[in-house]
Design an enzyme around this catalytic site. Structure first.
Site, PDB file in Angstrom:
ATOM      1  N   TYR A 186      28.151 -59.524  36.302  1.00 33.90           N
ATOM      2  CA  TYR A 186      27.528 -58.684  37.005  1.00 33.90           C
ATOM      3  C   TYR A 186      26.732 -57.936  35.707  1.00 33.90           C
ATOM      4  CZ  TYR A 186      26.150 -54.724  39.513  1.00 33.90           C
ATOM      5  OH  TYR A 186      25.707 -53.348  40.173  1.00 33.90           O
ATOM      6  N   LYS A 252      45.495 -49.382  49.003  1.00 29.38           N
ATOM      7  CA  LYS A 252      45.929 -50.102  47.967  1.00 29.38           C
ATOM      8  C   LYS A 252      45.466 -49.498  46.356  1.00 29.38           C
ATOM      9  CE  LYS A 252      46.287 -54.375  50.723  1.00 29.38           C
ATOM     10  NZ  LYS A 252      45.735 -55.257  51.321  1.00 29.38           N
TER      11      LYS A 252
HETATM   12  N1  LIG Z   1      25.875 -48.031  45.064  1.00 33.82           N
HETATM   13  C1  LIG Z   1      26.156 -47.816  43.942  1.00 33.82           C
HETATM   14  O1  LIG Z   1      26.817 -46.669  43.534  1.00 33.82           O
HETATM   15  C2  LIG Z   1      25.627 -48.668  42.899  1.00 33.82           C
HETATM   16  C3  LIG Z   1      26.128 -48.438  41.576  1.00 33.82           C
HETATM   17  C4  LIG Z   1      25.353 -48.973  40.663  1.00 33.82           C
HETATM   18  C5  LIG Z   1      24.374 -50.110  40.918  1.00 33.82           C
HETATM   19  N2  LIG Z   1      23.760 -50.155  41.991  1.00 33.82           N
HETATM   20  C6  LIG Z   1      22.755 -50.927  42.290  1.00 33.82           C
HETATM   21  O2  LIG Z   1      21.881 -50.361  43.141  1.00 33.82           O
HETATM   22  C7  LIG Z   1      21.345 -51.400  43.972  1.00 33.82           C
HETATM   23  C8  LIG Z   1      21.459 -51.374  45.399  1.00 33.82           C
HETATM   24  O3  LIG Z   1      22.948 -51.113  45.649  1.00 33.82           O
HETATM   25  P1  LIG Z   1      23.614 -50.883  47.067  1.00 33.82           P
HETATM   26  O4  LIG Z   1      24.838 -49.821  46.915  1.00 33.82           O
HETATM   27  O5  LIG Z   1      22.539 -50.066  48.051  1.00 33.82           O
HETATM   28  O6  LIG Z   1      23.959 -52.387  47.492  1.00 33.82           O
HETATM   29  P2  LIG Z   1      23.789 -52.900  49.070  1.00 33.82           P
HETATM   30  O7  LIG Z   1      24.391 -54.186  48.823  1.00 33.82           O
HETATM   31  O8  LIG Z   1      24.097 -52.126  50.016  1.00 33.82           O
HETATM   32  O9  LIG Z   1      22.218 -53.199  48.933  1.00 33.82           O
HETATM   33  C9  LIG Z   1      21.589 -54.293  48.540  1.00 33.82           C
HETATM   34  C10 LIG Z   1      20.351 -54.838  49.718  1.00 33.82           C
HETATM   35  O10 LIG Z   1      19.747 -55.876  48.789  1.00 33.82           O
HETATM   36  C11 LIG Z   1      19.652 -57.193  49.613  1.00 33.82           C
HETATM   37  N3  LIG Z   1      19.345 -58.252  49.199  1.00 33.82           N
HETATM   38  C12 LIG Z   1      20.300 -58.976  48.141  1.00 33.82           C
HETATM   39  N4  LIG Z   1      19.747 -59.912  47.714  1.00 33.82           N
HETATM   40  C13 LIG Z   1      18.522 -60.071  48.517  1.00 33.82           C
HETATM   41  C14 LIG Z   1      17.576 -61.115  48.297  1.00 33.82           C
HETATM   42  N5  LIG Z   1      17.903 -62.334  47.510  1.00 33.82           N
HETATM   43  N6  LIG Z   1      16.448 -61.114  49.249  1.00 33.82           N
HETATM   44  C15 LIG Z   1      16.320 -59.880  49.843  1.00 33.82           C
HETATM   45  N7  LIG Z   1      17.131 -58.860  50.013  1.00 33.82           N
HETATM   46  C16 LIG Z   1      18.585 -58.831  49.153  1.00 33.82           C
HETATM   47  C17 LIG Z   1      20.812 -57.052  50.682  1.00 33.82           C
HETATM   48  O11 LIG Z   1      20.730 -57.735  51.800  1.00 33.82           O
HETATM   49  C18 LIG Z   1      21.130 -55.518  50.693  1.00 33.82           C
HETATM   50  O12 LIG Z   1      20.602 -54.865  51.901  1.00 33.82           O
HETATM   51  C19 LIG Z   1      22.031 -52.737  43.610  1.00 33.82           C
HETATM   52  O13 LIG Z   1      21.077 -53.399  42.494  1.00 33.82           O
HETATM   53  C20 LIG Z   1      23.162 -52.506  42.610  1.00 33.82           C
HETATM   54  O14 LIG Z   1      23.549 -53.462  41.715  1.00 33.82           O
HETATM   55  C21 LIG Z   1      24.501 -49.459  43.002  1.00 33.82           C
HETATM   56  O1  LIG Z   2      41.065 -50.952  47.706  1.00 36.98           O
HETATM   57  C1  LIG Z   2      40.632 -50.851  46.425  1.00 36.98           C
HETATM   58  C2  LIG Z   2      39.295 -51.012  45.953  1.00 36.98           C
HETATM   59  C3  LIG Z   2      39.128 -50.680  44.735  1.00 36.98           C
HETATM   60  N1  LIG Z   2      40.039 -50.273  43.877  1.00 36.98           N
HETATM   61  C4  LIG Z   2      39.718 -49.649  42.545  1.00 36.98           C
HETATM   62  O2  LIG Z   2      38.895 -48.764  42.297  1.00 36.98           O
HETATM   63  C5  LIG Z   2      37.835 -48.975  41.566  1.00 36.98           C
HETATM   64  C6  LIG Z   2      36.424 -48.560  41.908  1.00 36.98           C
HETATM   65  O3  LIG Z   2      36.140 -49.675  42.745  1.00 36.98           O
HETATM   66  P1  LIG Z   2      34.583 -49.901  43.348  1.00 36.98           P
HETATM   67  O4  LIG Z   2      34.871 -51.239  44.417  1.00 36.98           O
HETATM   68  O5  LIG Z   2      34.021 -48.936  43.824  1.00 36.98           O
HETATM   69  O6  LIG Z   2      33.789 -50.513  42.106  1.00 36.98           O
HETATM   70  P2  LIG Z   2      33.568 -50.276  40.652  1.00 36.98           P
HETATM   71  O7  LIG Z   2      33.350 -48.647  40.362  1.00 36.98           O
HETATM   72  O8  LIG Z   2      34.615 -51.015  39.689  1.00 36.98           O
HETATM   73  O9  LIG Z   2      32.276 -51.139  40.357  1.00 36.98           O
HETATM   74  C7  LIG Z   2      30.923 -50.672  41.110  1.00 36.98           C
HETATM   75  O10 LIG Z   2      30.280 -50.056  39.911  1.00 36.98           O
HETATM   76  C8  LIG Z   2      28.892 -49.571  40.148  1.00 36.98           C
HETATM   77  C9  LIG Z   2      28.116 -50.663  40.720  1.00 36.98           C
HETATM   78  O11 LIG Z   2      27.301 -51.455  39.898  1.00 36.98           O
HETATM   79  C10 LIG Z   2      28.691 -51.695  41.711  1.00 36.98           C
HETATM   80  O12 LIG Z   2      28.619 -51.012  43.017  1.00 36.98           O
HETATM   81  C11 LIG Z   2      30.208 -52.005  41.408  1.00 36.98           C
HETATM   82  O13 LIG Z   2      30.334 -52.661  40.307  1.00 36.98           O
HETATM   83  C12 LIG Z   2      38.126 -49.884  40.633  1.00 36.98           C
HETATM   84  O14 LIG Z   2      39.246 -49.606  39.657  1.00 36.98           O
HETATM   85  C13 LIG Z   2      38.905 -50.911  41.687  1.00 36.98           C
HETATM   86  O15 LIG Z   2      39.772 -51.665  40.946  1.00 36.98           O
HETATM   87  C14 LIG Z   2      41.474 -49.983  44.176  1.00 36.98           C
HETATM   88  O16 LIG Z   2      42.396 -49.737  43.525  1.00 36.98           O
HETATM   89  N2  LIG Z   2      41.592 -50.329  45.432  1.00 36.98           N
END
Ligand SMILES: NC(=O)c1ccc[n+]([C@@H]2O[C@H](COP(=O)([O-])OP(=O)(O)OC[C@H]3O[C@@H](n4cnc5c(N)ncnc54)[C@H](O)[C@@H]3O)[C@@H](O)[C@H]2O)c1
Ligand SMILES: O=c1ccn([C@@H]2O[C@H](COP(=O)(O)OP(=O)(O)O[C@H]3OC[C@@H](O)[C@H](O)[C@H]3O)[C@@H](O)[C@H]2O)c(=O)[nH]1
Length: 390
Positions: A186, A252
């Site tokens: 990723y 967990k």
């Molecule tokens: N939430 C976070 O903390 C976080 C952290 C780091 C990066 N990001 C980035 O931010 C963006 C949004 O994250 P999010 O948390 O809202 O995730 P999310 O999974 O809730 O939203 C992503 C959306 O994109 C849509 N999607 C995926 N592939 C598609 C496709 N081929 N065509 C049309 N729609 C498509 C999914 O259906 C989904 O609704 C992502 O690029 C993610 O990598 C989020």
């Molecule tokens: O049940 C759980 C789930 C997760 N974890 C831990 O909690 C931490 C955070 O896990 P998350 O699932 O929120 O994901 P991460 O923070 O590792 O990555 C995220 O970072 C930014 C974005 O790009 C993505 O949304 C995702 O990759 C990790 O260390 C993971 O191992 C647990 O210990 N228990």
């Protein structure tokens, strides 16, 4: 609401049309809400799902929503839909949020992960560049990978020196594990699309902004397994822990819960994105960390705090054994690896947009877990009681 709004330099903000790809996800749903409620802009919302923005598309009772003429939903998969280019051409600004972004997928579905985060994003960048459209692309803090500090001896005093762990957009290296640790599929795909966007800017004049979110959390994040997502699915940590709390199971802790994260409230982070949207001259050509360096915890501390907060909002006492340890191999499978620590440097976003996060971890967990309890507690009770009744 719409009239009299000015940007950070005092210029009036003109209404624009935004093509938001991935608008039906967690971040997209909050961004749509904010844009429709507080700005005059129009949204062409693109996604394969619309459940999280249903409340913005359909009125709950009779009458119409006040923003009905400012949002259109286009259900399409950007992988293979010729309508994408037309939608990009209709917009002034494109925001790309679409991605596979749950760690449980990175090592188990690395091909889908790489295709989603790199290959599927390519046409979006290409159409923006060819049609001279501004692009805000969502990358990730995972770009940084591991900190330099984690390679120092455990007792090294340099581990306390911010130079070895604070993550800076224009200075920190990207440190990923070996190829067999497919967790990094990723981060690596996101890094390459960042480099491509940057190169389009440098060589072809693409106007771009890259956002690196640092663990944005809040209501509507991911899904609760077996309720509004697959029973065997593994969402991100907020939803995993919420699910455990709702079902009264121990939380967990993967590999002891020693990894550290900084969590920012989605509503604070969305303010930063709106500033980027409405201040192109300050945001174009920049990569922005968006996080809250003051909200750092280990995953173990997060579990403890969520247990306390959930007990408060649900009025249920915590379990006697609130957490259990689980190995990453057992939890995520082969090829998992982890970022050790993630503190965003805030210099650039502060300087360009004057943005600062406001909400403490306790407060953001309180509002988020109140939402989780209100939204899911009844459904979980029913789901749990069903097998017994059969
Ligand atoms: N939430 C976070 O903390 C976080 C952290 C780091 C990066 N990001 C980035 O931010 C963006 C949004 O994250 P999010 O948390 O809202 O995730 P999310 O999974 O809730 O939203 C992503 C959306 O994109 C849509 N999607 C995926 N592939 C598609 C496709 N081929 N065509 C049309 N729609 C498509 C999914 O259906 C989904 O609704 C992502 O690029 C993610 O990598 C989020
Ligand atoms: O049940 C759980 C789930 C997760 N974890 C831990 O909690 C931490 C955070 O896990 P998350 O699932 O929120 O994901 P991460 O923070 O590792 O990555 C995220 O970072 C930014 C974005 O790009 C993505 O949304 C995702 O990759 C990790 O260390 C993971 O191992 C647990 O210990 N228990």
């Amino acid at each position: 609401m719409a009239s009299g709004r000015v940007d950070l330099d005092g210029n009036p903000i003109k209404p624009i049309t935004i093509c938001m790809i991935g608008a039906g996800g967690f971040i997209g749903s909050h961004l749509c809400e904010k844009i429709l409620a507080e700005t005059p802009h129009k949204v062409l919302a693109v996604d394969v799902y619309s459940d999280k923005i249903k409340h913005l598309l359909e009125p709950s009772g009779s009458g119409s929503l006040p923003w009905a003429d400012r949002i259109q939903f286009h259900r399409l998969n950007i992988k293979n839909d010729p309508r994408l280019e037309g939608l990009i051409k209709m917009a002034d600004l494109i925001i790309n949020l679409a991605a596979i972004c749950t760690p449980a997928d990175y090592n188990t579905r690395p091909l889908d992960t790489i295709y989603s985060n790199f290959i599927d994003a390519l046409p979006v960048v290409k159409y923006c560049s060819e049609n001279s459209k501004r692009l805000i692309h969502f990358s990730t803090c995972e770009i940084y990978g591991k900190t330099i500090g984690c390679f120092l001896p455990k007792d090294s005093p340099l581990r306390q020196d911010p130079a070895y762990f604070v993550l800076k957009e224009d200075a920190s290296p990207c440190i990923f594990g070996p190829i067999e640790k497919q967790r990094w599929s990723y981060a690596c795909a996101k890094q390459l699309i960042e480099r491509l966007i940057y190169a389009e800017g440098a060589e072809n004049g693409l106007e771009f902004t890259i956002v690196r979110p640092f663990n944005w959390i809040g209501p509507r994040m991911d899904f609760i397994p077996g309720i509004d997502g697959p029973s065997e699915g593994v969402p991100r940590v907020l939803a995993c822990f919420s699910n455990n709390l709702l079902r009264r199971e121990p939380l967990k802790l993967v590999d002891g819960g020693q990894s550290q994260r900084t969590f920012v409230y989605i509503k604070d982070a969305i303010e930063a994105v709106l500033l980027m949207i409405e201040n192109p001259a300050r945001a174009n050509g920049h990569i922005f960390n968006v996080g809250n360096p003051n909200n750092e915890v280990t995953v173990r501390q997060l579990a403890e705090m969520m247990t306390q907060v959930y007990s408060k909002v649900s009025a249920e006492p915590p379990l006697d054994t609130p957490t259990i340890d689980v190995s990453s191999k057992e939890f995520y499978g082969e090829g998992y690896d982890d970022s050790d620590k993630r503190i965003p440097d805030m210099t650039i976003i502060n300087r360009q947009l004057g943005w600062n996060p406001k909400t403490s971890l306790w407060d953001l967990l309180e509002s988020t877990l109140t939402y989780q309890h209100r939204t899911y507690a009844e459904a979980i009770k029913k789901a749990i009681s069903k097998p017994a009744a059969n």
